[in-house]
Design a protein around this motif. Structure first.
Motif, PDB file in Angstrom:
ATOM      1  N   UNK A   1       0.753  -1.190   0.013  1.00 46.98           N
ATOM      2  CA  UNK A   1       0.098  -0.160  -0.052  1.00 46.98           C
ATOM      3  C   UNK A   1       0.952   1.263  -0.151  1.00 46.98           C
ATOM      4  N   UNK A   2       0.720   2.067  -0.980  1.00 45.28           N
ATOM      5  CA  UNK A   2       1.743   3.290  -1.154  1.00 45.28           C
ATOM      6  C   UNK A   2       0.636   4.489  -1.456  1.00 45.28           C
ATOM      7  N   UNK A   3       0.918   5.418  -0.651  1.00 44.27           N
ATOM      8  CA  UNK A   3       0.169   6.893  -0.984  1.00 44.27           C
ATOM      9  C   UNK A   3       1.257   7.870  -1.402  1.00 44.27           C
ATOM     10  N   UNK A   4       1.125   8.274  -2.745  1.00 48.07           N
ATOM     11  CA  UNK A   4       1.814   9.276  -3.051  1.00 48.07           C
ATOM     12  C   UNK A   4       1.171  10.561  -3.560  1.00 48.07           C
ATOM     13  N   UNK A   5      -0.002  10.850  -3.137  1.00 48.17           N
ATOM     14  CA  UNK A   5      -0.915  11.801  -3.598  1.00 48.17           C
ATOM     15  C   UNK A   5      -0.250  13.109  -3.223  1.00 48.17           C
ATOM     16  N   UNK A   6      -0.747  14.141  -3.781  1.00 50.89           N
ATOM     17  CA  UNK A   6      -0.682  15.477  -3.633  1.00 50.89           C
ATOM     18  C   UNK A   6       0.811  15.690  -3.365  1.00 50.89           C
TER      19      UNK A   6
END
Length: 516
Positions: free
Chosen positions: A337-342
């Motif tokens: 699970x990877x969050x690179x948002x914004x």
């Protein structure tokens, strides 16, 4: 001006004398409130009291400490709020407070310390109040497994007091013994440290810039830190053997500040267990228990080599930073699970070489125009591409052949305003169109019928193109076919997590949070 923090280290200045000045007054309803400015070294704060508060303080000090009964200016019944009386009383009350502080240069009496708000702003007062709280509630908190919330100023005070080398119970009151804090911190599993933006309370103390040491915590499993300066946090690495979840937000300018604070002492370093090549100045232990890391809402501009130290990470949140490229993630074999948002990402080229087993990927709020780097992420289940710059429907073909993809978000891209946007996107998934949930909306039968029509039209165009170009082989324009995604029938589809992927405690009384 921000209050300067006393530095860590063995060389320390003598503890400065405390001062209290009455700097003014104000009329509240029918009585006058006197404004007191307390100074302790570089730290200053204000306290407000009416004359009756002074009188109550005096009565207690006379009874407990046998001070002179005539030390406090007398009461006035007539004209008590007149300007001349108030001005004279301001001066007299200031003299009174200065005499009290001079009479007790060592340990300030508890009643006087509370009157001057030492339990909020002064090192000894803060630690005494915290020790008493943990003496009364510590075992209950540990037994309930709750998250314990504490401020940077409190941790700074404990750090400073430990470095002073004074007795742990200078006041003589066993409830305020520093040992109660140390016993509690040794056994605590869930910690939350939250600073404040701007001055703390009525003081000039900028607590988000205060240094503190977390090495007093020996058993931490989860830590949340916000609005602190990561460069001034020490001792977190002592929790490497046990820490499974770490969140550092609004605090860091680089990943190294959090993961390798000791790296600044070495020219070269490598993670423990690495096959070393050439001279290495230091071998640094990995975060062997860490599986969840939230570094969102910081000022991080690159994914640096410090990720080598978190090989067991499964959930990584780097949203709301300043990342320009995706790099070094090939070291995270367990990342799903990877969050690179914004961030500021504009290219995804070669992303599959860094994210082999990723299941949930959040790329919302970047500068993406092309999706060509996503076409080989065969394990991907959830993909968020909202708020980007994707204009061409052809870009969706890069993800149309992904065999496990179930949830896709494309809203607020230029292509999302074209006519029949949904059916044209779903058509890119071919036979899997019915399995894909677009923009959190389940595909309808009507949409599927339209998709079939679009597919038929597309197939007719392809046949016509082949007939007009017979020399071309039939398979030349076909897309890459991936291996099917095998998922147990009893397993529900993976749902994309929010950017805050850490366990969320339940808020309860006194700033103490519930367990995850």
């Amino acid at each position: 001006m921000a209050a300067a923090a006393r530095s860590f280290g063995p060389e320390r200045e003598a503890e400065p004398a405390k001062e209290a000045r009455v700097v003014g007054s104000e009329l509240v309803d029918t009585y006058t409130v006197y404004i007191i400015q307390v100074t302790d070294g570089n730290h200053e704060w204000t306290v407000k009291h009416r004359y009756s508060d002074f009188h109550d303080l005096h009565e207690k000090l006379v009874a407990e400490r046998k001070i002179d009964k005539n030390l406090l200016p007398p009461k006035k019944i007539i004209g008590k709020n007149s300007r001349s009386l108030v001005e004279k009383r301001e001066k007299d009350l200031e003299v009174y407070l200065q005499k009290l502080l001079a009479a007790f240069p060592g340990v300030t009496p508890r009643v006087l310390a509370h009157f001057l708000h030492f339990h909020f702003y002064e090192i000894n007062g803060i630690t005494a109040a915290l020790a008493e709280e943990l003496f009364e509630k510590g075992e209950q908190l540990l037994g309930a497994g709750e998250v314990f919330a504490i401020g940077p100023l409190q941790l700074y005070a404990v750090t400073e007091q430990l470095q002073q080398g004074k007795p742990t119970c200078a006041s003589g009151d066993a409830k305020t013994d520093l040992g109660h804090i140390l016993d509690f911190t040794c056994r605590l599993k869930y910690l939350k440290v939250s600073g404040t933006e701007g001055p703390f309370g009525t003081s000039n103390i900028q607590e988000q810039f205060l240094p503190f040491d977390l090495s007093i915590f020996k058993s931490l499993h989860q830590v949340e830190i916000s609005h602190c300066d990561a460069k001034h946090i020490r001792g977190l690495v002592s929790s490497k053997p046990t820490l499974a979840t770490l969140s550092v937000r609004f605090s860091a300018t680089s990943m190294k500040e959090v993961l390798v604070p000791e790296a600044s002492e070495f020219d070269e370093w490598e993670p423990e267990g690495t096959a070393l090549e050439g001279p290495v100045t230091a071998v640094i232990p990995t975060w062997q228990a860490l599986t969840t890391l939230d570094l969102s809402h910081n000022s991080i501009s690159e994914i640096d080599e410090s990720v080598k130290l978190i090989p067991k990470i499964e959930f990584l949140d780097l949203s709301h930073n300043g990342l320009l490229v995706v790099d070094n993630l090939q070291h995270l074999y367990n990342l799903v699970h990877l969050d690179l948002s914004y961030n500021k990402l504009s290219s995804l080229e070669g992303l599959h070489t860094k994210l082999g087993n990723i299941k949930t990927l959040n790329l919302a709020g970047n500068l993406l125009e092309s999706l060509s780097g996503l076409h080989k992420l065969y394990s991907l289940v959830n993909l968020d591409l909202r708020d980007n710059r994707i204009e061409q429907m052809e870009e969706v073909r890069s993800i149309g052949s992904l065999p496990c993809l179930e949830h896709v978000f494309l809203l607020n891209n230029p292509l999302s305003i074209i006519p029949d946007y949904r059916t044209k996107v779903l058509a890119q998934f071919g036979e899997r169109a019915s399995e894909v949930c677009l923009d959190d909306t389940v595909t309808t039968e009507k949409e599927l019928d339209t998709v079939e029509v679009l597919k038929a039209i597309q197939k007719a165009k392809e046949v016509k193109s082949k007939l007009s170009n017979p020399e071309k082989k039939g398979g030349e324009d076909s897309r890459l076919s991936a291996v099917p995604c095998v998922r147990p029938s009893s397993s529900p589809p993976t749902v994309a997590p929010t950017s805050a992927s850490l366990p969320q405690p339940i808020l309860s009384n006194q700033g103490i949070l519930g367990d995850e």
